[in-house]
Design an enzyme around this catalytic site. Sequence first.
Site, short mmCIF file in Angstrom:
data_model
loop_
_atom_site.label_atom_id
_atom_site.label_comp_id
_atom_site.label_asym_id
_atom_site.label_seq_id
_atom_site.Cartn_x
_atom_site.Cartn_y
_atom_site.Cartn_z
N CYS A 45 -42.82 6.94 44.79
CA CYS A 45 -42.70 5.67 45.52
C CYS A 45 -43.10 5.83 46.98
O CYS A 45 -43.73 4.94 47.57
CB CYS A 45 -41.27 5.14 45.43
C1 BEZ Z 1 -40.69 8.64 42.03
O1 BEZ Z 1 -40.97 7.69 42.76
O2 BEZ Z 1 -41.07 9.77 42.28
C2 BEZ Z 1 -39.91 8.39 40.76
C3 BEZ Z 1 -38.87 7.48 40.76
C4 BEZ Z 1 -38.15 7.29 39.59
C5 BEZ Z 1 -38.47 8.00 38.46
C6 BEZ Z 1 -39.54 8.91 38.46
C7 BEZ Z 1 -40.26 9.11 39.64
#
Ligand code: BEZ
Length: 210
Positions: A45
């Site tokens: 994210c």
């Molecule tokens: C991420 O943004 O890295 C992420 C968030 C939730 C689950 C898997 C990855």
Amino acid sequence: MSLRLGDDAPDFAADTTDGEIRFLDWKGDSWVVFFSHPADFTPVCTTELGRASGLNDEFAKRGVKMIAVSVDPVEDHRAWAPDIGEVTGHALAFPIIADPDHRVSELYNMIHPGEGDTSTVRSVYFIDPRNKIRTIITYPKSVGRNFDEILRVVDALQATDANPISTPVDWRPGDRVIVSPTMTTDEARERFDNVEELKPYLRYADAPSS
Ligand code: BEZ
């Protein structure tokens, strides 16, 4: 019921990193790219929000506002935002909606329980100036989106709204386009340059200037 292409974008009130908004008032008659991310302080994210912020001027040139949402509270969004700028070099350039009670995420069908928990998956809604949903794409939490592709979809939607054309596979702005089946080849030759009929149903033309 899940939203479909051509539906009206549902309205809602929410708290965001830029304060309280009513979505459709905030949107006005712009295009909007409205996208969810699973959670604050997560790696994928952080990269996505940075890349989207870096492209904000490109979206703005096309009359597009961006807005994100996750189920985290607004205090978490505000605490996380500086990391986005620090890590990616692009300060957060648009609001993030706080949705701790899942009202907005459920309204837009952004929570897919098969994806592990009750946080949002990576949904993207493209909403046009008349508030119609024009494209929906959904990625799993583990796969970061390609914001060049999101910008390309905006370009393709705007190009196909402006002229009776479609965009072929892997189209980029400036590439040749496909003449709509609603036009005869003779009509297409009057309207477009360099019309080429490969098949009666497949006619290419130079991209119109507007
Ligand atoms: C991420 O943004 O890295 C992420 C968030 C939730 C689950 C898997 C990855």
